[in-house]
Design an enzyme around this catalytic site. Structure first.
Site, mmCIF file in Angstrom:
data_model
loop_
_atom_site.group_PDB
_atom_site.id
_atom_site.type_symbol
_atom_site.label_atom_id
_atom_site.label_comp_id
_atom_site.label_asym_id
_atom_site.label_seq_id
_atom_site.Cartn_x
_atom_site.Cartn_y
_atom_site.Cartn_z
ATOM 1 N N ASP A 73 0.882 -1.160 0.000
ATOM 2 C CA ASP A 73 0.000 0.000 0.000
ATOM 3 C C ASP A 73 0.925 1.216 0.000
ATOM 4 O OD1 ASP A 73 -1.573 2.177 0.639
ATOM 5 O OD2 ASP A 73 -2.396 1.298 2.487
ATOM 6 N N TYR A 171 -10.661 14.269 -6.158
ATOM 7 C CA TYR A 171 -9.627 13.822 -7.095
ATOM 8 C C TYR A 171 -8.858 15.015 -7.654
ATOM 9 C CZ TYR A 171 -7.773 11.586 -11.371
ATOM 10 O OH TYR A 171 -6.971 11.114 -12.385
ATOM 11 N N LYS A 175 -4.855 15.708 -7.209
ATOM 12 C CA LYS A 175 -3.985 15.795 -8.381
ATOM 13 C C LYS A 175 -3.325 17.171 -8.483
ATOM 14 C CE LYS A 175 -4.291 11.688 -10.188
ATOM 15 N NZ LYS A 175 -3.096 10.795 -10.127
ATOM 16 N N THR A 205 -9.327 4.006 -19.332
ATOM 17 C CA THR A 205 -8.974 3.083 -18.254
ATOM 18 C C THR A 205 -10.199 2.801 -17.400
ATOM 19 O OG1 THR A 205 -8.442 4.801 -16.630
ATOM 20 C CG2 THR A 205 -6.679 4.169 -18.162
#
Length: 295
Positions: A73, A171, A175, A205
């Site tokens: 992890d 997110y 980022k 993806t």
């Protein structure tokens, strides 16, 4: 295939599937020995018990390359340290770190739970920091001992982190943090022979499929040649950059920069701010729209 990375040792995180898998295969094709990291989680970051990293290692070995599995992890500080140590003990050193691991839990901001925020920020932002912290300490030690390596770090940001994206507040924040981390790490670690750059990849993806129409999007492997070059000794003069990759198009992102300014010569009074700031905004470039907004 060229041997651009012959003899170099790489770690690629989140390399069991998608873009990370493509990176690991590309680096190996160019001669790198690769530690293939994958924690084996679902798109939402939940444990699945799957071991896709073994399949990637088998594919690399079948093509004549060398690779080993790591199941850490990456946001676990001690596990990230052990991953770096595994590369050094297995292959005698470390030259390349590609931070790629991540997952999404997309939600409009007002619907986002604390748990969702913490989970996404943890795997993306801390999951970049922890491996970079331990790899950087190793490279600093090597440099001080007179064994400076041509070390390369490639982080993974996103257009969502650079321009923002509706429904992806968490997110996007993570980022954006990675882009900022890249700039600081590049400035701090250059003295040890380390370059630190980030890519903002566009690809079909698990993260993008189902969210919107991905039929025209690039494939994961379309991003990997840029990573391979950034990981090479040849790229030693490129650092602190964020590069967007969208199929056949690569773009150097300009990021935040000082724009128009005005010196009042004294403390601003509130009633002075509006007219002055409106003049400055009129002279400044118009920001690119957040993904998902309409003009």
């Amino acid at each position: 295939m060229s041997r651009l990375l012959e003899g170099r040792v790489a770690i690629v995180t989140g390399a069991g599937r998608g873009i990370g898998r493509a990176h690991a295969l590309e680096l190996a094709r160019h001669g790198a020995k690769v530690v293939v990291n994958d924690f084996g989680v679902s798109l939402a970051g939940e444990g699945t018990g799957e071991t896709p990293a073994h399949e990637v290692v088998a594919e690399i070995e079948a093509a004549g390359g060398s690779a080993v599995v790591n199941g850490a992890d990456v946001a676990d500080f001690a596990a990230a340290e052990a991953m770096v140590r595994q590369a050094i003990e297995e292959y005698g050193g470390l030259d390349i770190l590609v931070n790629n691991a991540g997952f999404v839990r997309d939600r409009m901001l007002v619907n986002t739970s604390e748990e969702e925020w913490d989970a996404v920020v943890r795997v993306h932002l801390k999951g970049h920091f922890a491996p970079l912290r331990h790899a950087g300490a190793y490279w600093r030690t090597e440099a001080k001992a007179g064994r400076q390596r041509a070390a390369r770090v490639v982080n993974t940001s996103s257009g969502a982190g650079l321009q923002g994206s509706i429904g992806q507040a968490t997110y996007s924040a993570a980022k954006a943090g990675i882009a900022g981390l890249t700039l600081v790490a590049a400035a701090e670690m250059g003295r040890y022979g380390v370059t630190v750059n980030a890519i903002a990849p566009v690809a079909r993806t698990r993260m993008t499929e189902g969210a919107f129409d991905t039929s025209a999007m690039a494939l994961p492997e379309d991003n990997s040649p840029v990573v391979a070059w950034l990981a090479s000794e040849e790229a030693g003069d490129v650092t602190g950059r964020v590069i967007e990759i969208d199929g056949s198009v690569i773009t150097v992102e300009s990021g935040w920069a000082h724009g128009p300014s005005r010196d009042n010569g004294a403390r601003w009074e509130a009633e002075q701010v509006g007219p002055a700031l409106r003049d400055l905004l009129a002279a400044a470039p118009v920001p690119e729209p957040v993904y998902g907004t309409t003009l």
